[in-house]
Design a protein around this motif. Structure first.
Motif, PDB file in Angstrom:
ATOM      1  N   ALA A  54     -68.162 -10.828 -31.451  1.00  0.00           N
ATOM      2  CA  ALA A  54     -67.865 -11.816 -30.417  1.00  0.00           C
ATOM      3  C   ALA A  54     -68.836 -12.979 -30.546  1.00  0.00           C
ATOM      4  O   ALA A  54     -70.059 -12.772 -30.553  1.00  0.00           O
ATOM      5  N   ALA A  55     -68.292 -14.184 -30.649  1.00  0.00           N
ATOM      6  CA  ALA A  55     -69.115 -15.385 -30.784  1.00  0.00           C
ATOM      7  C   ALA A  55     -69.114 -16.161 -29.481  1.00  0.00           C
ATOM      8  O   ALA A  55     -68.063 -16.384 -28.885  1.00  0.00           O
ATOM      9  N   SER A  56     -70.300 -16.549 -29.036  1.00  0.00           N
ATOM     10  CA  SER A  56     -70.409 -17.372 -27.841  1.00  0.00           C
ATOM     11  C   SER A  56     -71.272 -18.580 -28.152  1.00  0.00           C
ATOM     12  O   SER A  56     -71.998 -18.597 -29.153  1.00  0.00           O
ATOM     13  N   GLY A  57     -71.200 -19.595 -27.253  1.00  0.00           N
ATOM     14  CA  GLY A  57     -71.929 -20.825 -27.520  1.00  0.00           C
ATOM     15  C   GLY A  57     -71.424 -21.449 -28.795  1.00  0.00           C
ATOM     16  O   GLY A  57     -72.168 -22.009 -29.578  1.00  0.00           O
TER      17      GLY A  57
ATOM     18  N   GLN B 136     -74.327 -17.425 -30.530  1.00  0.00           N
ATOM     19  CA  GLN B 136     -74.722 -16.021 -30.465  1.00  0.00           C
ATOM     20  C   GLN B 136     -73.591 -15.162 -31.009  1.00  0.00           C
ATOM     21  O   GLN B 136     -72.422 -15.385 -30.692  1.00  0.00           O
ATOM     22  N   LEU B 137     -73.962 -14.174 -31.810  1.00  0.00           N
ATOM     23  CA  LEU B 137     -72.994 -13.268 -32.419  1.00  0.00           C
ATOM     24  C   LEU B 137     -73.350 -11.837 -32.033  1.00  0.00           C
ATOM     25  O   LEU B 137     -74.504 -11.413 -32.219  1.00  0.00           O
ATOM     26  N   VAL B 138     -72.376 -11.107 -31.512  1.00  0.00           N
ATOM     27  CA  VAL B 138     -72.626  -9.734 -31.074  1.00  0.00           C
ATOM     28  C   VAL B 138     -71.577  -8.812 -31.699  1.00  0.00           C
ATOM     29  O   VAL B 138     -70.384  -8.941 -31.416  1.00  0.00           O
ATOM     30  N   GLU B 139     -72.062  -7.885 -32.532  1.00  0.00           N
ATOM     31  CA  GLU B 139     -71.168  -6.940 -33.198  1.00  0.00           C
ATOM     32  C   GLU B 139     -70.905  -5.722 -32.319  1.00  0.00           C
ATOM     33  O   GLU B 139     -71.755  -5.332 -31.501  1.00  0.00           O
TER      34      GLU B 139
END
Length: 131
Positions: free
Chosen positions: A23-26, A3-6
């Motif tokens: 922010a990158a998760s997983g 998942q990528l959240v700007e």
């Protein structure tokens, strides 16, 4: 699944600066290339900057010398520092991640990633530059 959240988008006057974060998760071991794309109304999505797992960076001609891509591996965060912003930089900016094909592409051509080689996309952050 990655998942990528700007974050960090906003409005700024021409000549100003902004920093986007992603922010990158997983986080997946299959990610070897990350980048920033942008899409202005009525235009196609274009690659802005890329960075490989080896730290190599690439930029589109329109942003060279003004934008800087970087990543903090400890924080799993990608950044795009934008300076000397122009009204034509106004667009939705997207964070993206890809695998080995993406890495090979930016290494071979020295340009930002191709959208067709992206496996994961963020939802975007709006940047508006007024004159």
């Amino acid at each position: 699944q990655v998942q990528l959240v700007e974050s960090g988008g906003g409005s700024v006057q021409a000549g100003g600066s902004l920093r986007l974060s992603c922010a990158a998760s997983g986080y997946s071991s299959s990610v070897h290339c990350m980048g920033w794309f942008r899409q202005a109304p009525g235009k196609e999505r274009e690659g802005v900057a890329g960075i490989g797992s080896d730290g190599n960076t690439t930029y589109g001609d329109s942003v060279k010398g003004r934008f800087t891509i970087s990543k903090d591996n400890a924080k799993n965060t990608l950044y795009l520092r934008m300076t000397s912003l122009k009204p034509e930089d106004t667009a939705q900016y997207y964070c993206a991640a890809g695998g080995l094909s993406c890495l090979a592409y930016i290494r071979a051509l020295g340009v930002p990633p191709s959208a067709r080689l992206v496996d994961y996309w963020g939802k975007g952050a709006l940047v508006t530059v007024s004159s």
